[in-house]
Design a protein around this motif. Structure first.
Motif, PDB file in Angstrom:
ATOM      1  N   PHE A   1      20.284  35.245  15.329  1.00 47.55           N
ATOM      2  CA  PHE A   1      21.562  35.320  16.035  1.00 47.55           C
ATOM      3  C   PHE A   1      22.503  34.212  15.539  1.00 47.55           C
ATOM      4  O   PHE A   1      23.695  34.430  15.330  1.00 47.55           O
ATOM      5  CB  PHE A   1      21.330  35.197  17.541  1.00 47.55           C
ATOM      6  CG  PHE A   1      22.577  35.383  18.372  1.00 47.55           C
ATOM      7  CD1 PHE A   1      23.092  36.653  18.606  1.00 47.55           C
ATOM      8  CD2 PHE A   1      23.231  34.290  18.920  1.00 47.55           C
ATOM      9  CE1 PHE A   1      24.252  36.830  19.360  1.00 47.55           C
ATOM     10  CE2 PHE A   1      24.380  34.450  19.679  1.00 47.55           C
ATOM     11  CZ  PHE A   1      24.895  35.729  19.902  1.00 47.55           C
ATOM     12  N   VAL A   2      21.933  33.044  15.318  1.00 48.96           N
ATOM     13  CA  VAL A   2      22.715  31.924  14.807  1.00 48.96           C
ATOM     14  C   VAL A   2      23.318  32.286  13.455  1.00 48.96           C
ATOM     15  O   VAL A   2      24.509  32.051  13.197  1.00 48.96           O
ATOM     16  CB  VAL A   2      21.850  30.653  14.677  1.00 48.96           C
ATOM     17  CG1 VAL A   2      22.610  29.547  13.956  1.00 48.96           C
ATOM     18  CG2 VAL A   2      21.388  30.176  16.051  1.00 48.96           C
ATOM     19  N   GLU A   3      22.477  32.886  12.628  1.00 49.29           N
ATOM     20  CA  GLU A   3      22.923  33.266  11.288  1.00 49.29           C
ATOM     21  C   GLU A   3      24.062  34.286  11.368  1.00 49.29           C
ATOM     22  O   GLU A   3      25.094  34.157  10.705  1.00 49.29           O
ATOM     23  CB  GLU A   3      21.735  33.857  10.511  1.00 49.29           C
ATOM     24  CG  GLU A   3      22.000  34.092   9.035  1.00 49.29           C
ATOM     25  CD  GLU A   3      22.491  32.833   8.300  1.00 49.29           C
ATOM     26  OE1 GLU A   3      22.085  31.713   8.703  1.00 49.29           O
ATOM     27  OE2 GLU A   3      23.300  32.973   7.371  1.00 49.29           O
ATOM     28  N   ARG A   4      23.870  35.295  12.208  1.00 50.56           N
ATOM     29  CA  ARG A   4      24.909  36.316  12.388  1.00 50.56           C
ATOM     30  C   ARG A   4      26.207  35.686  12.900  1.00 50.56           C
ATOM     31  O   ARG A   4      27.300  36.034  12.457  1.00 50.56           O
ATOM     32  CB  ARG A   4      24.431  37.366  13.404  1.00 50.56           C
ATOM     33  CG  ARG A   4      23.513  38.436  12.813  1.00 50.56           C
ATOM     34  CD  ARG A   4      22.703  39.130  13.909  1.00 50.56           C
ATOM     35  NE  ARG A   4      23.541  39.664  14.980  1.00 50.56           N
ATOM     36  CZ  ARG A   4      23.107  39.943  16.215  1.00 50.56           C
ATOM     37  NH1 ARG A   4      21.834  39.739  16.543  1.00 50.56           N
ATOM     38  NH2 ARG A   4      23.915  40.419  17.113  1.00 50.56           N
ATOM     39  N   SER A   5      26.051  34.756  13.830  1.00 50.66           N
ATOM     40  CA  SER A   5      27.230  34.101  14.404  1.00 50.66           C
ATOM     41  C   SER A   5      28.016  33.360  13.333  1.00 50.66           C
ATOM     42  O   SER A   5      29.242  33.407  13.295  1.00 50.66           O
ATOM     43  CB  SER A   5      26.813  33.129  15.504  1.00 50.66           C
ATOM     44  OG  SER A   5      26.138  33.818  16.534  1.00 50.66           O
ATOM     45  N   ARG A   6      27.289  32.671  12.484  1.00 41.98           N
ATOM     46  CA  ARG A   6      27.949  31.913  11.410  1.00 41.98           C
ATOM     47  C   ARG A   6      28.720  32.845  10.494  1.00 41.98           C
ATOM     48  O   ARG A   6      29.856  32.574  10.117  1.00 41.98           O
ATOM     49  CB  ARG A   6      26.907  31.126  10.604  1.00 41.98           C
ATOM     50  CG  ARG A   6      26.266  30.017  11.434  1.00 41.98           C
ATOM     51  CD  ARG A   6      26.052  28.761  10.613  1.00 41.98           C
ATOM     52  NE  ARG A   6      25.616  27.667  11.498  1.00 41.98           N
ATOM     53  CZ  ARG A   6      24.352  27.252  11.588  1.00 41.98           C
ATOM     54  NH1 ARG A   6      23.412  27.801  10.839  1.00 41.98           N
ATOM     55  NH2 ARG A   6      24.034  26.279  12.415  1.00 41.98           N
ATOM     56  N   ASN A   7      28.054  33.934  10.127  1.00 42.50           N
ATOM     57  CA  ASN A   7      28.726  34.897   9.256  1.00 42.50           C
ATOM     58  C   ASN A   7      29.982  35.455   9.931  1.00 42.50           C
ATOM     59  O   ASN A   7      30.998  35.679   9.275  1.00 42.50           O
ATOM     60  CB  ASN A   7      27.781  36.057   8.923  1.00 42.50           C
ATOM     61  CG  ASN A   7      26.657  35.598   8.002  1.00 42.50           C
ATOM     62  OD1 ASN A   7      26.803  34.608   7.281  1.00 42.50           O
ATOM     63  ND2 ASN A   7      25.529  36.302   8.048  1.00 42.50           N
ATOM     64  N   ARG A   8      29.838  35.675  11.225  1.00 36.71           N
ATOM     65  CA  ARG A   8      30.948  36.283  11.955  1.00 36.71           C
ATOM     66  C   ARG A   8      32.158  35.334  12.013  1.00 36.71           C
ATOM     67  O   ARG A   8      33.299  35.778  11.926  1.00 36.71           O
ATOM     68  CB  ARG A   8      30.488  36.647  13.374  1.00 36.71           C
ATOM     69  CG  ARG A   8      31.471  37.462  14.147  1.00 36.71           C
ATOM     70  CD  ARG A   8      31.862  38.765  13.485  1.00 36.71           C
ATOM     71  NE  ARG A   8      30.818  39.783  13.533  1.00 36.71           N
ATOM     72  CZ  ARG A   8      30.969  41.033  13.072  1.00 36.71           C
ATOM     73  NH1 ARG A   8      32.115  41.410  12.506  1.00 36.71           N
ATOM     74  NH2 ARG A   8      29.967  41.891  13.124  1.00 36.71           N
ATOM     75  N   VAL A   9      31.884  34.048  12.133  1.00 30.96           N
ATOM     76  CA  VAL A   9      32.979  33.064  12.123  1.00 30.96           C
ATOM     77  C   VAL A   9      33.727  33.141  10.797  1.00 30.96           C
ATOM     78  O   VAL A   9      34.967  33.138  10.767  1.00 30.96           O
ATOM     79  CB  VAL A   9      32.449  31.619  12.323  1.00 30.96           C
ATOM     80  CG1 VAL A   9      33.580  30.613  12.141  1.00 30.96           C
ATOM     81  CG2 VAL A   9      31.841  31.469  13.704  1.00 30.96           C
ATOM     82  N   VAL A  10      32.960  33.254   9.726  1.00 32.66           N
ATOM     83  CA  VAL A  10      33.581  33.322   8.397  1.00 32.66           C
ATOM     84  C   VAL A  10      34.468  34.569   8.315  1.00 32.66           C
ATOM     85  O   VAL A  10      35.595  34.512   7.820  1.00 32.66           O
ATOM     86  CB  VAL A  10      32.512  33.351   7.290  1.00 32.66           C
ATOM     87  CG1 VAL A  10      33.159  33.558   5.924  1.00 32.66           C
ATOM     88  CG2 VAL A  10      31.713  32.055   7.310  1.00 32.66           C
TER      89      VAL A  10
END
Length: 585
Positions: free
Chosen positions: A214-223
């Motif tokens: 989820f953390v990884e997805r969140s980071r990508n989503r911010v980008v």
RNA sequence: GGGCGCGUAGCAUAGCCUGGAUAAUGCACCGGCCUCCUAAGCCGGGGACCGCGGGUUCGAAUCCUGCCGCGUCCGCCA
């Protein structure tokens, strides 16, 4: 000191004569008029001139000097005030007749003596909730204090831009958008629309703390969000819109002026951020620090005693809140043409704002003609003396507080005034319950922290808005029962004979001075203190001076004037605080 | 460690910027007041070394300074 009572109009009326009298006794050269101030002991008079500092100059005792000044001054103030000398003070007390004349002026003045000032343009930055986060009691202060200051500024004739700097941008949105997708867009929107922001945010946060994917997805989503990806922006919009719908409901309950037109969230300043960097770079103010672009200004130091910068652009290219705040200043100065930049934001951000203002001045984003003020307010603490934070989970939702206030008020009205029908009762309960909550926050000096106390917020006794509203409602009741219509005739005879009448009249005449004092220090609590003193003086008057059963018609009319002015002062004053004045309760 | 803020009756606060007389208000407490304009009220009463110590001043809750206690902030969160 200009406390709850400062008879500015009397001071203006006698100042020249007092200055003259002081110089007549031999204290020439300096202007000693500044010694004239409010009397600290009410029984002695309205104004006082302490003569002790004149003693060494005149080589006479203060008592002696006060007596000399008093006897010189008295004849020149005939028809205005009585003058007396007590233990080195010259005391000046306004004549009842003179005060009656002032009241007559107020009677025909819709503005009750409050002058319209040379108009300034002000931006008031307040409320600023965060998208997808619950509004809790901590947000109450900014919203309510900011709104009161806006209303006072407007009443004084200024142009005011309400700026709701909503937290609608930044790294948490990666997490929030991913959570939105996990829940299913439709379900999530429903949940947010229902006002369950707390649950939504906490669930997202919990996943973020425990689920690496989820953390990884969140980071990508911010980008993706920052990169302007269309679908991501659409999802972001859902979060913002649903949250705003909910915030507007709360604003509606609270009765504040904020609407969608006032929303200027962080995302609105996006386009200006590179501009901030460019301007600072052109001025040579930017320095490199481990890849980040920063400004060193002033002598701020960090924990290690090294110079502390304001970070303008992070090493990864992202921007900081300081940059957004600088962009805001550019926007408010250059697009809106503001003279006053006011920020109703908690005290913990004091250092941040000092640094931002400093850099903005150095960079020429604003100049000496611009007035910045961080209208700071203390934190709401929990019972352990710790700062109340929504994240901790214990904070009380603002809506719950407001609903409880209204339902308690509803119950009290049902008990005390059962003749009011239930629709009307509900309407009045809202005015009283919401007013009580707002007043509880407005009436205390804003810079102090306070411990959240449910009973304090919901109290209807003592120095509370229901007390002020009650005085107003009683007056309306008197007029309902009398056969005299408002507005009253402008030539109504006014006679002040009883002590209770005199005290009330003195208070009424000070309204405009107290409003100015309150606004000039951005301190709504001063207006509260004053209004309470008016209501209190009225309550004594009400018990001791019957209006409708006065001994004669002249007395009745005179007392009706006092009632009318009291009611208008209370409703105008409460109006500036964003609190309603029901005609019955 | 450094910056900023706060410390006033049992509790909650005002007064501090701009020094003045007996430190004000509310809650709570004690005693009175509704055949009479709304008792969410009124009248009276008790209760305070204004955190502690220095200093300035004719005079300090207020200005300066030291200390104590609490809070808050101190480079990639807003």
């Amino acid at each position: 000191m200009h406390g709850a009572d400062w008879m500015r109009i009397l001071e203006q009326a006698v100042k020249d004569k007092v200055t003259q009298a002081v110089s007549d006794v031999g204290a020439e050269g300096d202007d000693w008029g500044y010694l004239l101030g409010p009397a600290t002991v009410e029984e002695h008079g309205d104004l006082a001139l302490p003569c002790h500092s004149l003693a060494p100059i005149l080589k006479r005792s203060p008592v002696d000097i006060a007596e000399s000044i008093s006897s010189t001054l008295a004849p020149s103030l005939v028809g205005i005030a009585e003058v007396s000398a007590v233990s080195g003070f010259v005391n000046i007390r306004a004549d009842s007749e003179w005060i009656a004349t002032r009241l007559r002026e107020l009677l025909s003045d819709d503005r009750l003596g409050i002058e319209v000032e040379e108009s300034r343009v002000a931006a008031v930055d307040y409320s600023a909730p965060n998208v997808a986060k619950e509004m809790h009691v901590g947000h109450l202060r900014s919203t309510v204090i900011g709104d009161a200051i806006v209303r006072m500024l407007m009443y004084k004739g200024h142009t005011v831009h309400r700026e709701n700097h909503v937290g609608d941008w930044g790294t948490p949105f990666g997490m929030l958008i991913e959570h939105l997708l996990d829940l299913g867009e439709h379900n999530a929107a429903d949940e947010l629309g229902m006002g369950d922001l707390d649950g939504f945010y906490k669930q997202a946060r919990a996943k973020f703390n425990s689920d690496e994917q989820f953390v990884e997805r969140s980071r990508n989503r911010v980008v993706m969000l920052q990169g302007g990806d269309g679908e991501t922006l659409r999802l972001w919009r859902v979060l913002v819109d649903e949250s705003m719908r909910y915030f507007n409901e709360v604003y509606g309950m609270l009765g504040v002026l904020l609407t969608n037109d006032d929303i200027m969230g962080e995302s609105n300043y996006h386009h200006l951020l590179p501009e901030v960097v460019n301007r600072l770079a052109d001025l040579g103010m930017l320095e490199d620090s481990e890849g980040a672009k920063v400004v060193y200004s002033g002598d701020w130091v960090n924990r290690e005693g090294e110079p502390m910068p304001l970070i303008i652009q992070k090493a990864d290219g992202g921007y900081n809140y300081a940059t957004t705040d600088l962009a805001c200043i550019i926007d408010r100065v250059e697009r809106l043409g503001c003279n006053d930049l006011l920020y109703v934001v908690g005290t913990p951000q004091a250092q941040h704002f000092k640094m931002v203002f400093e850099v903005a001045s150095q960079a020429g984003f604003m100049d000496e003609s611009h007035n910045t003020a961080h209208i700071k307010f203390g934190s709401v603490m929990d019972s352990d003396g710790k700062i109340l934070k929504s994240r901790e989970g214990e904070a009380i939702k603002l809506v719950d507080l407001l609903n409880e206030a209204v339902s308690r008020a509803y119950q009290v009205i049902a008990d005390r005034n059962p003749s009011i029908d239930s629709d009307e009762r509900q309407r009045i309960a809202e005015a009283i319950g919401i007013g009580a909550v707002k007043y509880a926050d407005l009436s205390t000096e804003r810079t102090k922290d306070y411990v959240f106390d449910w009973d304090r917020m919901l109290s209807f006794e003592g120095n509370t808005s229901p007390y002020l509203q009650y005085a107003h409602a009683r007056i309306c009741s008197i007029f309902r029962r009398s056969d005299t219509d408002r507005p009253l005739p402008e030539d109504a005879a006014i006679s002040i004979r009883h002590a209770e009448e005199a005290l009330l009249a003195r208070r009424l005449v000070n309204f405009s001075a107290m409003v100015d004092e309150s606004l000039s220090t951005y301190s709504p609590h001063r207006l509260c203190t004053y209004l309470h003193s008016v209501a209190s003086a009225f309550a004594s008057f009400y018990e001791n001076c019957p209006v409708l059963s006065s001994e004669d018609d002249d007395t009745m009319m005179s007392r009706l004037v006092l009632c009318d002015l009291t009611a208008r002062t209370l409703s105008t004053g409460l109006g500036m605080l964003g609190i309603e004045s029901p005609e019955q309760m």
